[in-house]
Design an enzyme around this catalytic site. Structure first.
Site, PDB file in Angstrom:
ATOM      1  N   HIS A  55      57.226  65.060  34.246  1.00 20.54           N
ATOM      2  CA  HIS A  55      55.818  65.301  34.265  1.00 20.54           C
ATOM      3  C   HIS A  55      55.359  66.579  34.996  1.00 20.54           C
ATOM      4  CE1 HIS A  55      51.835  63.420  35.656  1.00 20.54           C
ATOM      5  NE2 HIS A  55      51.663  64.208  36.551  1.00 20.54           N
ATOM      6  N   GLU A  56      56.234  66.498  36.038  1.00 22.20           N
ATOM      7  CA  GLU A  56      56.016  68.097  36.800  1.00 22.20           C
ATOM      8  C   GLU A  56      56.430  69.236  35.961  1.00 22.20           C
ATOM      9  OE1 GLU A  56      54.381  68.316  39.692  1.00 22.20           O
ATOM     10  OE2 GLU A  56      53.989  65.897  39.315  1.00 22.20           O
TER      11      GLU A  56
END
Length: 288
Positions: free
Chosen positions: A44-45
């Site tokens: 996600h990051e």
């Protein structure tokens, strides 16, 4: 936060609570589930990092939190609203894409871990789209509001939404504990979210000065920006004038004396320089 190493030059840090949850999960024998969560958070990051690099921003570090994470870079405060929206949506989009792929796989391969990964990525995408800073949806909300109102008002409103959501989570967790003896996780995540939202407000003026200075660079690159003239008396604080600044225009301040005669004018750049030199209590009459 505890630094655990680097990935492609980006420092990776993990929140202490996430490490405690990880240790607790390992003790209970949930090692694979923990690994799925950490990989989902990291992907996600990393999606945020790729989107930031695409628009010319360099990420210096990633913080992994129980509900997601935060990518840090001085360049992020210099993004235009459109660019901030793209970077903010990259994380939830990646989590949603992964969840979609896993949903297809669940119909092909009956494996419990695939279902767990699907649930983790679906929750990451949905939760981070909530319109509350510091969540990704809150950054989108601030960018959209920043096109209509001042950057300061947009930040205060979005961070206020984050604090409100955090309070609701803590209250909801407390109710669950009272009724069903569970909900401690919701309370802890709410507390982390509350602290993160408050940190957004504490760091606001640092980011705000960078945001204002960025307009000088935009003016240099574009050659022209829309202008908004404002009139004030000599006793008005310059910080109050700059609080109304937005990304869409450039302020020219006309300073009048007690007889409404023009005493002088200040550009946004001159007001910023006066603030940095004399502090937040400098008045318009002292700067002209």
């Amino acid at each position: 936060m505890i630094s655990v190493g680097r990935i492609a030059g980006i420092r990776l840090r993990i929140h202490v609570l996430l490490l405690l949850l990880a240790a607790f999960s390992l003790v209970l024998g949930f090692g694979p589930e923990l690994l799925i969560l950490l990989v989902s958070l990291l992907l996600h990051e990393l999606a945020h990092c790729l989107a930031a690099a695409r628009v010319g921003a360099e990420i210096s570090s990633i913080e992994l939190l129980p509900f997601g994470g935060q990518a840090h870079s001085n360049d992020l405060s210099l993004l235009s609203p459109d660019q901030e929206i793209v970077v903010a949506l990259a994380g939830p989009a990646a989590s949603a894409l992964i969840a979609g792929i896993l949903l297809i796989l669940t119909n092909i391969i009956a494996l419990n871990y695939i279902e767990i990964a699907f649930g983790a990525n679906t929750l990451l995408a949905a939760f981070n789209l909530l319109p509350a800073l510091p969540l990704d949806g809150g950054r989108v909300l601030r960018a959209v509001l920043g096109m209509k109102v001042s950057y300061r008002r947009a930040t205060i409103f979005s961070a206020g939404m984050g604090q409100g959501l955090a309070v609701l989570m803590v209250a909801g967790g407390g109710y669950l504990m009272w009724q069903e003896q569970k909900g401690i996780g919701l309370i802890l995540i709410g507390i982390i979210l509350l602290r993160a939202a408050r940190r957004e407000l504490k760091l606001f003026y640092y980011a705000f000065i960078r945001y204002l200075l960025h307009k000088k660079e935009r003016l240099r690159l574009q050659g022209i920006l829309p202008c908004r003239q404002q009139v004030c008396g000599p006793e008005v604080l310059l910080k109050n004038v700059l609080d109304g600044s937005s990304m869409s225009d450039y302020i020219i301040l006309l300073v009048l004396d007690e007889n409404h005669h023009l005493r002088g004018s200040l550009t946004e750049a001159e007001m910023i320089e006066a603030l940095m030199e004399h502090g937040p209590r400098v008045r318009a009459g002292e700067a002209v």
